[in-house]
Design a protein around this motif. Sequence first.
Motif, short mmCIF file in Angstrom:
data_model
loop_
_atom_site.label_atom_id
_atom_site.label_comp_id
_atom_site.label_asym_id
_atom_site.label_seq_id
_atom_site.Cartn_x
_atom_site.Cartn_y
_atom_site.Cartn_z
N GLY A 10 57.22 35.41 -7.55
CA GLY A 10 55.84 34.93 -7.68
C GLY A 10 54.82 35.81 -7.00
O GLY A 10 53.64 35.45 -6.93
N GLU A 73 52.24 23.08 -0.45
CA GLU A 73 52.17 24.43 -1.00
C GLU A 73 51.85 25.53 0.00
O GLU A 73 51.98 26.71 -0.32
CB GLU A 73 51.12 24.46 -2.14
CG GLU A 73 51.47 23.54 -3.29
CD GLU A 73 50.31 23.36 -4.28
OE1 GLU A 73 49.24 23.98 -4.05
OE2 GLU A 73 50.48 22.62 -5.26
N TYR A 75 52.05 28.25 3.02
CA TYR A 75 53.01 29.01 3.81
C TYR A 75 52.58 28.91 5.27
O TYR A 75 51.60 29.53 5.69
CB TYR A 75 53.03 30.48 3.36
CG TYR A 75 53.71 30.70 2.03
CD1 TYR A 75 55.09 30.90 1.96
CD2 TYR A 75 52.98 30.72 0.85
CE1 TYR A 75 55.72 31.12 0.74
CE2 TYR A 75 53.61 30.94 -0.38
CZ TYR A 75 54.97 31.13 -0.43
OH TYR A 75 55.60 31.35 -1.63
N ARG A 121 50.05 30.23 -2.32
CA ARG A 121 50.52 28.85 -2.47
C ARG A 121 51.97 28.89 -2.98
O ARG A 121 52.27 29.62 -3.92
CB ARG A 121 49.65 28.05 -3.45
CG ARG A 121 48.21 27.87 -2.99
CD ARG A 121 47.43 26.98 -3.92
NE ARG A 121 46.01 26.99 -3.60
CZ ARG A 121 45.08 26.29 -4.26
NH1 ARG A 121 45.45 25.53 -5.29
NH2 ARG A 121 43.82 26.36 -3.92
N ARG A 122 52.80 28.05 -2.40
CA ARG A 122 54.20 28.04 -2.80
C ARG A 122 54.35 27.09 -4.00
O ARG A 122 54.71 25.92 -3.87
CB ARG A 122 55.10 27.60 -1.65
CG ARG A 122 56.56 27.94 -1.92
CD ARG A 122 57.47 27.49 -0.81
NE ARG A 122 58.83 27.96 -1.02
CZ ARG A 122 59.68 27.45 -1.90
NH1 ARG A 122 59.32 26.42 -2.64
NH2 ARG A 122 60.91 27.95 -2.03
N GLU A 123 54.06 27.62 -5.19
CA GLU A 123 54.18 26.87 -6.43
C GLU A 123 55.26 27.49 -7.30
O GLU A 123 55.75 28.59 -7.04
CB GLU A 123 52.84 26.89 -7.17
CG GLU A 123 51.68 26.28 -6.39
CD GLU A 123 50.40 26.26 -7.18
OE1 GLU A 123 50.03 25.18 -7.65
OE2 GLU A 123 49.78 27.33 -7.33
N PRO A 125 56.33 29.69 -10.02
CA PRO A 125 55.64 30.77 -10.73
C PRO A 125 55.75 30.62 -12.24
O PRO A 125 56.79 30.24 -12.77
CB PRO A 125 56.37 32.03 -10.25
CG PRO A 125 57.05 31.63 -8.98
CD PRO A 125 57.41 30.20 -9.16
N ARG A 131 52.57 32.86 -6.67
CA ARG A 131 52.58 32.45 -5.27
C ARG A 131 51.61 33.29 -4.44
O ARG A 131 51.03 32.80 -3.48
CB ARG A 131 54.00 32.54 -4.71
CG ARG A 131 54.89 31.46 -5.31
CD ARG A 131 56.31 31.54 -4.81
NE ARG A 131 57.07 30.38 -5.28
CZ ARG A 131 58.36 30.18 -5.04
NH1 ARG A 131 59.04 31.07 -4.33
NH2 ARG A 131 58.95 29.11 -5.50
#
Length: 430
Positions: A10, A73, A75, A121-123, A125, A131
Amino acid sequence: MGQKIQAVKGMNDLLPVAQKDFKLTAALWQAFEEVVAAWTKSYGYSQIRTPIVEQTGLFVRSIGEETDVVGKEMYTFADSNDKLSLSLRPEGTASCLRAVVEHNLLYNNAQKLWYMGPMFRRERPQKGRYRQFHQVGVEALGFAGPDVDAELIAMSADLWNRLGIRQYLTLEINSLGNKEERITHRAALVDYLQQHVDILDEDSKRRMHTNPLRVLDTKNPALQTMAEGAPRLVDFLGEESLSHYRTLKAMLDGLGIAYVENPRLVRGLDYYNLTVFEWTTEKLGAQATVCGGGRYNGLIEELGGKPTPSIGFALGIERLLLLVQEFGQLAVNEVPDVYVLHQGEGTSLTAMKHAASLRASGLNIYVHCGDQSLKAQLKKADSSGAAIAMIIGEQEQSDETITLKNLRSHEQKTVEAKMALSLIQDWKKA
């Protein structure tokens, strides 16, 4: 040989050439940055640059602890020295306002600011959602009236025109009213949702008590009828909020900017009030929103500053450039004007001196490095995309001349070195 290490999922490399799964190139990106710099300058906005790492509390306070962004989401990690909780910034407004408050930029002076850079954001991909993604943000601080709301929307429409994609974007607008109006509406909305709790999905049940407006923005087809029948925030607005909204619409009409009123448009962050808007497209699949923003009149006070009416928007660079790449127009010039070839003892130094002289005249010059035949160098000159090849051999070096070859017409001339620039400019005009 060591094992290859790949980029984090991502998070994409930006290369001179398109990749299999990421089509954007560094040259396209750079051309866009140049357009953005000219565009923001033409509206009187000044650039601000902030760190990508901030104290986690900044985002908890500004975005909202119950939002998906903060709750799922971000980090976030502990600083090893002083145990501070730090986070990679998930959006740009909070960082911009933190800097404004910290450095007292609003002391007797409203601000028009813009920024550009990576967000995290930790979504999951997917195309247009990464991300590490990049945004351009524009913030107008210290302006209360709907005129600046209209200016920001017109400003964004102007960028679409500059990029040749205006026809592929639709403007949606709404008003969220003030805090008291939203509280009253929220109570009515929660009561309505509780009456339909048996059909709500898990996300909607979770949001019902934390951010119920987001339930109305659901993409679940099974909930659309329920959402359509929910209490509308616009019906809870007082005269002051309605007047602000009416004036904005009148100004957009006067500017010839078409819009769609979407009473379910709420945006994803807690800090918005009054005007909210989004630019959406049908050309990017599920990632329909290219740009979004609105008013956040209470946010600067929440971050320790004095009460300041404010509005801003952010656009996603990756999504926007995917649209531009396929449907728009953006002048990308990554090829040199002149490709310099040389062969013979001492000619590489002579080539570098001539190249330096031409660069001082504003030309982009690529000098071949290494020992290859002129035939091999000419092949590389052709593949570089340059329009003109400059050849420095031992004869040219001895005679203080230069041989120029027009790689389009194949015309070739040997001229005095001091006349080379004039001929290059004539060929470029032709």
